[in-house]
Scaffold this motif. Sequence first.
Motif, mmCIF file in Angstrom:
data_model
loop_
_atom_site.group_PDB
_atom_site.id
_atom_site.type_symbol
_atom_site.label_atom_id
_atom_site.label_comp_id
_atom_site.label_asym_id
_atom_site.label_seq_id
_atom_site.Cartn_x
_atom_site.Cartn_y
_atom_site.Cartn_z
ATOM 1 N N ASP A 63 35.589 -11.151 -24.923
ATOM 2 C CA ASP A 63 34.342 -10.958 -23.902
ATOM 3 C C ASP A 63 34.897 -9.789 -22.943
ATOM 4 O OD1 ASP A 63 31.828 -11.957 -22.545
ATOM 5 O OD2 ASP A 63 33.351 -12.034 -21.014
ATOM 6 N N GLN A 95 28.458 -17.596 -24.349
ATOM 7 C CA GLN A 95 27.602 -17.165 -23.658
ATOM 8 C C GLN A 95 26.541 -17.961 -23.107
ATOM 9 O OE1 GLN A 95 26.283 -13.567 -25.583
ATOM 10 N NE2 GLN A 95 26.942 -12.221 -24.037
ATOM 11 N N ARG A 96 25.779 -18.583 -24.476
ATOM 12 C CA ARG A 96 24.797 -19.509 -23.984
ATOM 13 C C ARG A 96 25.322 -20.818 -23.058
ATOM 14 N NH1 ARG A 96 24.383 -19.252 -29.626
ATOM 15 N NH2 ARG A 96 24.931 -21.214 -29.779
ATOM 16 N N GLU A 97 26.449 -21.306 -23.287
ATOM 17 C CA GLU A 97 26.789 -22.542 -22.458
ATOM 18 C C GLU A 97 27.592 -22.365 -21.430
ATOM 19 O OE1 GLU A 97 29.322 -24.835 -25.529
ATOM 20 O OE2 GLU A 97 27.498 -25.466 -26.595
ATOM 21 N N ARG A 98 28.008 -21.152 -21.227
ATOM 22 C CA ARG A 98 28.674 -20.951 -19.804
ATOM 23 C C ARG A 98 28.386 -19.346 -19.206
ATOM 24 N NH1 ARG A 98 34.954 -21.506 -21.319
ATOM 25 N NH2 ARG A 98 35.240 -21.326 -19.057
ATOM 26 N N PRO A 99 27.161 -19.238 -19.033
ATOM 27 C CA PRO A 99 26.755 -17.928 -18.626
ATOM 28 C C PRO A 99 27.166 -17.458 -17.136
ATOM 29 C CG PRO A 99 24.766 -19.617 -18.047
ATOM 30 C CD PRO A 99 26.011 -20.318 -18.968
ATOM 31 N N THR A 104 26.933 -11.120 -20.062
ATOM 32 C CA THR A 104 25.581 -10.931 -20.191
ATOM 33 C C THR A 104 25.166 -9.866 -21.307
ATOM 34 O OG1 THR A 104 24.826 -9.728 -18.448
ATOM 35 C CG2 THR A 104 24.694 -12.013 -18.128
ATOM 36 N N ARG A 106 24.261 -8.034 -24.641
ATOM 37 C CA ARG A 106 23.558 -8.562 -25.681
ATOM 38 C C ARG A 106 24.133 -8.353 -26.969
ATOM 39 N NH1 ARG A 106 18.464 -8.071 -28.200
ATOM 40 N NH2 ARG A 106 18.187 -5.843 -27.187
ATOM 41 N N ARG A 173 16.016 -15.380 -29.482
ATOM 42 C CA ARG A 173 16.870 -14.702 -28.634
ATOM 43 C C ARG A 173 16.969 -13.251 -28.823
ATOM 44 N NH1 ARG A 173 19.942 -19.499 -29.478
ATOM 45 N NH2 ARG A 173 21.417 -18.577 -30.925
#
Length: 478
Positions: A63, A95-99, A104, A106, A173
């Motif tokens: 990330d 990414q989904r669980e800890r935005p 962000t 994509r 998504r």
Amino acid sequence: MTTLVFVHGWSVTNTATYGALPLRLQQQAAAQGVALTVTDLWLSEYVSFDDVVTMPDLVRAFDHALRDLHLLDASFACITHSTGGPVVREWLRAQRERPGTFSTIRLTHLMMLAPANFGSALAQLGKSVLGRLRSWFDGVEPGQRILDWLELGSTESLSLNLDHIHGDDPLGRGQYLFVLTGDRPDRALYDHINSYTGEDGSDGVVRMAAANLNARHAVLAHDSGTLEDSLSLQVTRAPRTAFKLIPGASHSGSAKGIMQAAPKTTLDALLRCLQVKDAAGYHQLCDTFDAENDQRDADKVELEPVGPFTPRVHIHDPRSLLIVRLTDESGEPLPGAKLLLNAGTPPNPDWMPQGFMLDRQANSRQSQVISLFLNHDLLAGSARVPDPSNSRKTLRPAVDAHRPYSVSVEPADLDGLVHHAIAAMASGNDLLDALGPHQTTVLDVVLPRKVHEGVFRLTRNLTPEDFSHPAAGPAIPG
């Protein structure tokens, strides 16, 4: 313009592992009018060979590296190889669980080459003395924590894959996932010490079924209203994922490696993936890949040259990977429990088709998790297999299906204050309904837990009384 990031697999220490794929893909893209310029190609260099590094560490560092790209439209496409697939999938989950913690940015297209999504049977070899010696001579550690993730039936890999099976469709998504994997090992790279490197049904490292994300979660558990020793089967299927077999490609190597050798079939498949722009186009490509896979499965015979001797015959039947977890309704593992696969009515283990069981491997950290590698064609029934050089010669006669297939479980503890009882799949269920060709099924076998009233009693006797050897008494109703 598409920014394309390449992510390599386990134990890689040089970007030469990508071979000619980035350059050839760029050239092929230009010929087909797909915008991919040199400045848009990024090669990953991540550390998987340090025993301290964990999968969450790789996800966090990935990330951070993406943020440093300063992407103009905050999006990118990604091509992974082997362990790189799970790394990026774990990042997508983070990414989904800890935005609030992860970027962000994509990911639009994730094209996984030979991904070890459900792990690899070779992971146990990597953790062995041989694997450590090999790593020591190379001057690196074997990457213990990553190998733990990669072991068949690991808690970490099953967590990610069960989330995928029960989760939302990535199409919702705007993410397009693709799995491309070779269909046979490179015989020249066969390791005579470890037969997994030449295993049919794999690319020499990762089994086709373990790469495929079109997986299933089956639960075999007691259903209220049925007999206590009867287990009912429920099956959940994962969202559809594009899956493509690359004929003749192996996991690695400069001659036949799906990435390093950059075969034209790999390039063509990748470009078809990159050109998907919407859900309709994605489903159309899924259908096309399925048709091409069926054609490959029909041409299943490989005759391996063996010098002056008769060629060695390989019949590339579709295989299934069945990962079995044995627990009770409280989630307690059932070590020592015996699992039997049965065929026919009444169920009989002796009626299973000859040769259906190809391999079994228990997880080294959880002995109650067992991975079974099965020949799906033999279970489903197979037509006669002729010799491709002489159609009158039969390599294998027709095999009848022995359905229905069922499971019975004999736990190690059949009596006591708390114990379990022998249980079997309910009649009318068929285990083959939970299996798919080139697919993985996670099977949770859940036994009722028998708790007897002797575990906890109340008494009005005020005289001191020894209860160090209590009578079990009847079982408490569930």
